[in-house]
Design a protein around this motif. Structure first.
Motif, PDB file in Angstrom:
ATOM      1  N   LYS A 329       0.764  -1.224   0.021  1.00 48.29           N
ATOM      2  CA  LYS A 329       0.111   0.033  -0.014  1.00 48.29           C
ATOM      3  C   LYS A 329       0.835   1.236   0.143  1.00 48.29           C
ATOM      4  O   LYS A 329       0.309   2.346   0.270  1.00 48.29           O
ATOM      5  CB  LYS A 329      -0.864   0.114   1.161  1.00 48.29           C
ATOM      6  N   ASN A 330       2.157   1.221  -0.355  1.00 51.47           N
ATOM      7  CA  ASN A 330       2.991   2.241  -0.446  1.00 51.47           C
ATOM      8  C   ASN A 330       2.734   2.907  -1.675  1.00 51.47           C
ATOM      9  O   ASN A 330       2.079   2.525  -2.748  1.00 51.47           O
ATOM     10  CB  ASN A 330       4.486   1.941  -0.337  1.00 51.47           C
ATOM     11  N   SER A 331       3.437   4.122  -2.144  1.00 47.87           N
ATOM     12  CA  SER A 331       3.336   4.638  -3.315  1.00 47.87           C
ATOM     13  C   SER A 331       3.761   3.732  -4.355  1.00 47.87           C
ATOM     14  O   SER A 331       4.776   2.850  -4.281  1.00 47.87           O
ATOM     15  CB  SER A 331       4.033   5.936  -3.450  1.00 47.87           C
ATOM     16  N   ALA A 332       3.413   4.291  -5.807  1.00 45.61           N
ATOM     17  CA  ALA A 332       3.958   3.320  -6.987  1.00 45.61           C
ATOM     18  C   ALA A 332       5.334   3.306  -7.055  1.00 45.61           C
ATOM     19  O   ALA A 332       6.028   2.490  -7.563  1.00 45.61           O
ATOM     20  CB  ALA A 332       3.082   3.692  -8.285  1.00 45.61           C
ATOM     21  N   THR A 333       5.644   4.544  -6.882  1.00 42.66           N
ATOM     22  CA  THR A 333       7.121   4.734  -7.290  1.00 42.66           C
ATOM     23  C   THR A 333       8.182   3.825  -6.084  1.00 42.66           C
ATOM     24  O   THR A 333       9.250   3.412  -6.624  1.00 42.66           O
ATOM     25  CB  THR A 333       7.685   6.015  -6.962  1.00 42.66           C
ATOM     26  N   VAL A 334       7.657   3.830  -4.822  1.00 42.85           N
ATOM     27  CA  VAL A 334       8.481   3.061  -4.039  1.00 42.85           C
ATOM     28  C   VAL A 334       8.222   1.391  -4.379  1.00 42.85           C
ATOM     29  O   VAL A 334       9.376   0.730  -4.584  1.00 42.85           O
ATOM     30  CB  VAL A 334       7.700   2.919  -2.520  1.00 42.85           C
ATOM     31  N   ARG A 335       7.262   0.988  -4.717  1.00 38.85           N
ATOM     32  CA  ARG A 335       7.062  -0.254  -5.335  1.00 38.85           C
ATOM     33  C   ARG A 335       7.773  -0.658  -6.583  1.00 38.85           C
ATOM     34  O   ARG A 335       8.399  -1.676  -6.938  1.00 38.85           O
ATOM     35  CB  ARG A 335       5.337  -0.777  -5.353  1.00 38.85           C
ATOM     36  N   ALA A 336       7.777   0.181  -7.503  1.00 37.96           N
ATOM     37  CA  ALA A 336       8.413   0.006  -8.642  1.00 37.96           C
ATOM     38  C   ALA A 336       9.929   0.078  -8.445  1.00 37.96           C
ATOM     39  O   ALA A 336      10.712  -0.592  -9.250  1.00 37.96           O
ATOM     40  CB  ALA A 336       8.188   1.532  -9.736  1.00 37.96           C
ATOM     41  N   GLY A 337      10.454   0.817  -7.447  1.00 36.92           N
ATOM     42  CA  GLY A 337      11.877   0.763  -7.216  1.00 36.92           C
ATOM     43  C   GLY A 337      12.279  -0.770  -6.612  1.00 36.92           C
ATOM     44  O   GLY A 337      13.478  -1.174  -6.970  1.00 36.92           O
ATOM     45  N   GLY A 385     -13.044   1.080  -1.608  1.00 37.35           N
ATOM     46  CA  GLY A 385     -13.092   1.862  -2.564  1.00 37.35           C
ATOM     47  C   GLY A 385     -13.273   3.345  -2.118  1.00 37.35           C
ATOM     48  O   GLY A 385     -13.547   4.373  -2.779  1.00 37.35           O
ATOM     49  N   ASN A 386     -13.005   3.591  -0.744  1.00 37.44           N
ATOM     50  CA  ASN A 386     -12.837   4.871  -0.414  1.00 37.44           C
ATOM     51  C   ASN A 386     -11.618   5.520  -0.839  1.00 37.44           C
ATOM     52  O   ASN A 386     -10.954   5.244  -1.211  1.00 37.44           O
ATOM     53  CB  ASN A 386     -12.844   4.783   1.333  1.00 37.44           C
ATOM     54  N   ILE A 387     -11.834   6.915  -0.679  1.00 44.56           N
ATOM     55  CA  ILE A 387     -11.035   7.920  -1.249  1.00 44.56           C
ATOM     56  C   ILE A 387      -9.635   7.860  -0.296  1.00 44.56           C
ATOM     57  O   ILE A 387      -9.942   8.030   0.892  1.00 44.56           O
ATOM     58  CB  ILE A 387     -11.417   9.297  -1.362  1.00 44.56           C
ATOM     59  N   GLY A 388      -8.583   7.297  -1.003  1.00 45.35           N
ATOM     60  CA  GLY A 388      -7.339   7.143   0.062  1.00 45.35           C
ATOM     61  C   GLY A 388      -6.833   8.443   0.218  1.00 45.35           C
ATOM     62  O   GLY A 388      -6.859   9.536  -0.407  1.00 45.35           O
ATOM     63  N   ILE A 389      -5.857   8.545   1.231  1.00 46.55           N
ATOM     64  CA  ILE A 389      -5.119   9.956   1.655  1.00 46.55           C
ATOM     65  C   ILE A 389      -4.232  10.174   0.376  1.00 46.55           C
ATOM     66  O   ILE A 389      -3.877  11.330  -0.021  1.00 46.55           O
ATOM     67  CB  ILE A 389      -4.563   9.414   2.994  1.00 46.55           C
ATOM     68  N   LYS A 390      -3.416   9.116  -0.062  1.00 42.69           N
ATOM     69  CA  LYS A 390      -2.371   9.105  -0.934  1.00 42.69           C
ATOM     70  C   LYS A 390      -3.114   9.398  -2.311  1.00 42.69           C
ATOM     71  O   LYS A 390      -4.007   8.564  -2.676  1.00 42.69           O
ATOM     72  CB  LYS A 390      -1.396   8.145  -1.060  1.00 42.69           C
ATOM     73  N   ILE A 391      -2.744  10.192  -3.387  1.00 44.10           N
ATOM     74  CA  ILE A 391      -3.185  10.393  -4.633  1.00 44.10           C
ATOM     75  C   ILE A 391      -2.542   9.566  -5.620  1.00 44.10           C
ATOM     76  O   ILE A 391      -1.247   9.533  -5.790  1.00 44.10           O
ATOM     77  CB  ILE A 391      -3.072  11.929  -5.052  1.00 44.10           C
ATOM     78  N   ILE A 392      -3.324   8.524  -6.021  1.00 47.27           N
ATOM     79  CA  ILE A 392      -2.665   7.595  -6.938  1.00 47.27           C
ATOM     80  C   ILE A 392      -2.534   8.301  -8.371  1.00 47.27           C
ATOM     81  O   ILE A 392      -3.518   8.484  -9.029  1.00 47.27           O
ATOM     82  CB  ILE A 392      -3.503   6.081  -7.197  1.00 47.27           C
ATOM     83  N   LYS A 393      -1.363   7.956  -9.071  1.00 41.58           N
ATOM     84  CA  LYS A 393      -1.207   8.515 -10.333  1.00 41.58           C
ATOM     85  C   LYS A 393      -1.158   7.457 -11.347  1.00 41.58           C
ATOM     86  O   LYS A 393      -0.203   6.240 -11.215  1.00 41.58           O
ATOM     87  CB  LYS A 393       0.263   9.351 -10.412  1.00 41.58           C
ATOM     88  N   THR A 394      -1.998   7.458 -12.449  1.00 40.26           N
ATOM     89  CA  THR A 394      -2.214   6.506 -13.384  1.00 40.26           C
ATOM     90  C   THR A 394      -0.868   6.007 -13.988  1.00 40.26           C
ATOM     91  O   THR A 394      -0.436   4.869 -14.172  1.00 40.26           O
ATOM     92  CB  THR A 394      -2.972   6.974 -14.420  1.00 40.26           C
ATOM     93  N   HIS A 395       0.078   7.237 -14.461  1.00 44.17           N
ATOM     94  CA  HIS A 395       1.343   6.777 -15.242  1.00 44.17           C
ATOM     95  C   HIS A 395       2.378   5.830 -14.139  1.00 44.17           C
ATOM     96  O   HIS A 395       2.993   5.353 -14.843  1.00 44.17           O
ATOM     97  CB  HIS A 395       2.029   8.017 -15.900  1.00 44.17           C
ATOM     98  N   GLU A 396       2.129   6.271 -12.883  1.00 48.95           N
ATOM     99  CA  GLU A 396       3.162   5.752 -12.106  1.00 48.95           C
ATOM    100  C   GLU A 396       2.684   4.374 -11.873  1.00 48.95           C
ATOM    101  O   GLU A 396       3.677   3.275 -11.777  1.00 48.95           O
ATOM    102  CB  GLU A 396       3.285   6.581 -10.815  1.00 48.95           C
ATOM    103  N   GLU A 397       1.363   3.844 -11.882  1.00 52.53           N
ATOM    104  CA  GLU A 397       0.977   2.638 -11.661  1.00 52.53           C
ATOM    105  C   GLU A 397       1.353   1.782 -12.952  1.00 52.53           C
ATOM    106  O   GLU A 397       1.857   0.596 -13.082  1.00 52.53           O
ATOM    107  CB  GLU A 397      -0.473   2.549 -11.484  1.00 52.53           C
ATOM    108  N   ARG A 398       1.306   2.694 -14.224  1.00 53.12           N
ATOM    109  CA  ARG A 398       1.737   1.965 -15.377  1.00 53.12           C
ATOM    110  C   ARG A 398       3.236   1.473 -15.522  1.00 53.12           C
ATOM    111  O   ARG A 398       3.498   0.290 -15.953  1.00 53.12           O
ATOM    112  CB  ARG A 398       1.156   2.699 -16.732  1.00 53.12           C
ATOM    113  N   GLN A 399       3.931   2.393 -15.037  1.00 52.87           N
ATOM    114  CA  GLN A 399       5.408   2.146 -14.958  1.00 52.87           C
ATOM    115  C   GLN A 399       5.810   0.728 -14.145  1.00 52.87           C
ATOM    116  O   GLN A 399       6.544   0.048 -14.413  1.00 52.87           O
ATOM    117  CB  GLN A 399       6.020   3.405 -14.323  1.00 52.87           C
ATOM    118  N   LEU A 400       4.920   0.916 -12.785  1.00 46.47           N
ATOM    119  CA  LEU A 400       5.241  -0.324 -12.058  1.00 46.47           C
ATOM    120  C   LEU A 400       4.866  -1.467 -12.709  1.00 46.47           C
ATOM    121  O   LEU A 400       5.250  -2.390 -12.531  1.00 46.47           O
ATOM    122  CB  LEU A 400       4.381   0.020 -10.771  1.00 46.47           C
ATOM    123  N   GLN A 401       3.371  -1.621 -13.544  1.00 44.95           N
ATOM    124  CA  GLN A 401       3.133  -2.769 -14.198  1.00 44.95           C
ATOM    125  C   GLN A 401       4.002  -3.330 -15.352  1.00 44.95           C
ATOM    126  O   GLN A 401       4.412  -4.238 -15.146  1.00 44.95           O
ATOM    127  CB  GLN A 401       1.654  -2.584 -14.787  1.00 44.95           C
TER     128      GLN A 401
END
Length: 850
Positions: A329-337, A385-401
């Motif tokens: 549940k961390n940011s996509a950049t951390v998981r991508a790293g 489905g509740n609004i999370g505190i962190k804003i999810i950026k689509t392009h970062e999730e795509r890079q992670l995928q």
């Protein structure tokens, strides 16, 4: 009688007496004030100190002291205690010259003496080093560190269990983080701290009686201190597992020294210590947000993977996978790293080093891939489905995928062929099928979009796994449990899904790297320029084609019917046909492929599927390009002549039916495509005639190809999709093959005779009837069991007696004696007896069998 007094001038006698009085404690008797009566070891120690500390150690007297220590090793502890006493006094009085002389004398004594009684001397030595490290002067700290490093390099004869190095670990770690104002002095202090930690590791790692240096309380201090200094050299890449050829200038930098120390630490780590050494690295990268930059994290784990023993690589990979799960549940950049680090680690790991839990590795990566898709669709890290505190950026999730997919491929490349086949089956089982996974098809577009995205991501992962896949047996590479669900996805409406399925098939079938030679569809006048690699079809390949050829042909045929197919789809289909011709073709397969190409021409000609003009022209062009290729592979001159004549006629009259005019950026197509006739079409009768004269099966060639739709194919498709498809949904009669596998010639005849017309309603009623019959049988068995459990014995006996009404010992019920074992013989009446029947083949009545 008065004791003799040394012959010294009266002016110095008073000075010596005063010095001796100050140097020794009061209350030890009159002899304590007399220099001549002092212990010899003290006199020898005092003699190594010159009057002027700048003159340095008195070497001649030092030799005498060393000889005395070797001759009387029981005095070593007293010599050490006395030197320690003098050093403490000199430090307190700021007489640093004498401090340096005392440490030099201690170093020489340590190097010279290797006896069992050295342990007590070492205690005094460590006490002096500790005194220097506690001082505020940087020079004293560096001096104490240098002495400790020399001591660490000494191999002692006996182990010691009463020493403690906890202070030194803490102090050296503190020196690694020095923030002294002068940058030069700060660098020297940090380098001294790094050398000190290296010395502690060397001294304790092989001593079983010492406190374990691999304990978390020590590793949590040592590893972050090393990583802190390694960051200063982040711009330089790690060149090799052991940078022994570094220049002197590089060795002077803290970063280079840290890297060598870090490598040595990891190189000494045993199997059970890898986790304690790697965990502080993960925590340090978390605490200082170093995953996002990727560069430093990748460099750290390159050092780790190159330094540890190769058989321990899978432990590091498992820790990284666990850390990835912990940061789900961390940011996509951390998981991508973390995923990028996994990618590099897998590339360094040797073949098969993923460890025994191969599928768990891929399960974790696939789980992260699915979570990323969920996050992208919901916009929140909360599953509700509740609004999370962190804003999810689509392009970062795509890079992670994309990073996860690349990592899956990197892991697969380290596996042997048999394990990669298991991974392919494992991933295929994870791909959701509409109607089978209800959780993925929620109401609204979110569920359908999520299913589609997961399907695409998992198929892309399969593409990575199958890239470079080499196998000698297609039956094991494409088993039925893998091929059937894969081909079912080739009939889906999504063009991207269909293209990925075709790409997977190409990767598995291509065993000679011929795919790049068919990257584009064209009419090749001479295929020898392609330098194709073709081997004779093996027995296993023949078995594979007998079992699965019709499936492949059927799905190629149906793929050409798709309205949403584009140029890339037709190019991939052409490559697939070409690879089947070179990798899996025998005479029967060649005939079937020619029939399939002619069926595709008929499909575009009749246009029963209401295809667009472009799709009809593309199917014509695909058929022409493949027939041009297969005719040159068969090397039948008359067959090649007919194909070339038709192609030349098309070039003159209808160029839009050839690939050069269709598969371009702006194809010039007619507004409508009328029914074609004459010489612009390939004639099945003529091809049958010319190939029949060359020994090919004319019966198979004369029979037009008709795709056989089985019930399994029908149920593998979504019901909604069937209602939209004229080619499948409106297929009223489904030909179900009921004959066993036989020769291809008989197969064509049986396909026309031994078939049953079955509608969808018939199949549905058959399933319902079978369910009803099973329920009736189950109820009947329940009643019988209940009767035998509850009925009285007399009733059961009467019931059983009523069933056995025939005579129990009737002669007709007894078996006849076996014939003569000699075979068929003639009896006395001229009758012949049959051949002897073995006992195990005789039919005995039930009452004669016990």
């Amino acid at each position: 009688m008065p004791l003799p007094v040394p012959d010294v001038p009266a002016s110095r006698r008073l000075t010596l007496d005063c010095r001796f009085l100050l140097d020794h404690r009061v209350g030890r008797g009159v002899c304590g004030c007399c220099g001549a009566l002092r212990p010899r070891y003290k006199r020898l120690v005092d003699n190594i100190f010159p009057e002027d500390p700048e003159d340095g150690l008195v070497k001649a007297n030092m030799e005498k002291l060393t000889f005395y220590a070797l001759s009387a090793p029981e005095k070593l502890d007293r010599i050490g205690a006395y030197l320690s006493e003098r050093l403490s006094r000199d430090v307190a009085r700021h007489r640093y010259g004498y401090v340096c002389i005392a440490m030099e004398a201690l170093d020489q004594l340590l190097m010279a003496c290797h006896c069992q009684s050295i342990n007590l001397f070492v205690e005094s030595f460590l006490k002096m080093v500790r005194k220097l490290l506690e001082a505020d002067k940087p020079n004293l700290q560096i001096l104490g560190t240098n002495s400790f490093v020399k001591f660490a390099n000494i191999e002692e004869d006996t182990a010691s269990y009463h020493r403690s190095y906890d202070f030194f670990v803490s102090r050296f770690s503190e020196m690694c983080h020095s923030s002294y104002e002068d940058p030069d002095i700060r660098t020297k202090i940090r380098m001294a701290g790094i050398n000190g930690l290296q010395g502690v590791v060397r001294k304790t790692v092989n001593d079983d009686l010492q406190s374990n240096i691999w304990d978390p309380q020590h590793m949590d201090k040592i590893v972050p201190s090393l990583l802190f200094n390694l960051q200063s050299g982040e711009g330089t890449e790690s060149r090799s597992p052991s940078p022994l050829q570094a220049s002197e200038k590089e060795k002077e930098s803290p970063a280079e020294l840290t890297e060598r120390c870090f490598r040595e630490l990891l190189g000494r780590a045993a199997y059970g210590n890898i986790k304690n050494a790697v965990t502080p690295v993960l925590m340090h990268l978390d605490n200082h947000s170093l995953w996002e930059g990727k560069t430093f994290a990748v460099r750290c784990f390159k050092i780790i993977m190159y330094s540890i023993q190769s058989q321990h690589s899978h432990l590091v990979i498992q820790q990284l996978l666990g850390h990835l799960d912990a940061n789900s549940k961390n940011s996509a950049t951390v998981r991508a790293g973390i995923v990028e680090v996994l990618l590099e680690a897998a590339a360094i790991a040797s073949s098969g080093s993923v460890g025994p839990t191969v599928l768990e590795v891929f399960n974790t990566l696939l789980r992260q891939l699915r979570l990323s898709v969920d996050y992208e669709l919901t916009g929140s890290y909360d599953a509700s489905g509740n609004i999370g505190i962190k804003i999810i950026k689509t392009h970062e999730e795509r890079q992670l995928q994309e990073a996860v997919i690349r990592t899956i491929g990197s892991f697969a490349n380290t596996l042997p062929t048999y394990q990669r086949s298991e991974v392919m089956l494992f991933i295929m089982g994870k791909i959701p099928v509409p109607g089978v996974h209800p959780a993925l098809t929620n109401a609204g577009s979110g569920g359908c979009e999520g299913t589609r995205m997961i399907q695409i991501m998992l198929l892309k992962s399969l593409v990575q796994v199958t890239t470079g896949f080499q196998t000698t047996n297609m039956l094991t590479a494409l088993p039925n449990s893998f091929l059937e669900p894969l081909l079912s996805f080739s009939l889906m409406e999504d063009p991207e899904v269909r293209l990925l399925v075709l790409t997977i098939l190409l990767s598995v079938i291509d065993r000679h790297d011929n795919t790049p030679k068919f990257s584009s569809i064209s009419i090749i006048s001479d295929i020898s320029v392609l330098k194709l690699k073709v081997d004779k079809c093996s027995r296993q390949d023949n078995l594979f084609m007998k079992k699965h050829a019709q499936q492949l042909y059927r799905h190629i045929y149906l793929a050409c019917k798709e309205q949403s197919s584009g140029p890339q789809h037709f190019e991939t289909l052409y490559t697939l046909l070409a690879l089947i011709s070179m990798e899996l073709a025998n005479e029967e397969v060649v005939v079937d492929l020619i029939r399939l190409a002619l069926a595709l021409q008929e499909l575009a000609q009749t246009n029963e599927e209401s295809l667009s003009v472009y799709n009809r022209c593309a199917v014509h062009a695909l058929s022409a390009a493949y027939l041009n290729l297969i005719c040159q592979l068969t090397t039948v001159p008359t067959f090649c002549q007919h194909i070339h004549e038709v192609i030349e006629m098309r070039q003159k009259e209808v160029p839009f039916l050839l690939p050069e005019d269709v598969f371009i950026e702006n194809p010039k197509l007619p507004a409508s495509l009328e029914k074609l006739e004459g010489d612009v079409l390939f004639q099945q009768s003529k091809i049958t005639e010319v190939l029949g004269g060359s020994g090919y099966n004319t019966d198979r060639l004369a029979t037009p190809y008709i795709p056989q739709f089985t019930a399994k194919l029908l149920f593998s498709l979504d019901e909604d999709r069937l209602s939209k498809r004229k080619s499948i949904g409106e297929t009223i009669s489904l030909q179900v093959e009921v004959e066993s596998r036989n020769s291809p010639e008989k197969e064509e005849v049986r396909r026309n005779t031994n078939t049953e017309e079955i509608t969808f309603e018939t199949l549905k009623n058959a399933i319902v009837d079978s369910v009803g019959m099973e329920e009736q049988e189950r109820e009947r068995r329940r009643q019988v069991v209940e009767k035998f459990q509850k009925a009285p014995f007399e009733e059961i006996a009467a019931h059983c007696g009523a069933r056995n009404t025939f005579p129990m010992f009737s002669l007709s019920a007894l078996p006849r004696p076996p014939p003569s074992p000699s075979g068929t013989i003639s009896s006395g009446y001229g009758q012949t007896q049959s051949r002897s029947v073995p006992v195990y083949e005789m039919k005995f009545p039930d009452l004669c069998v016990y």
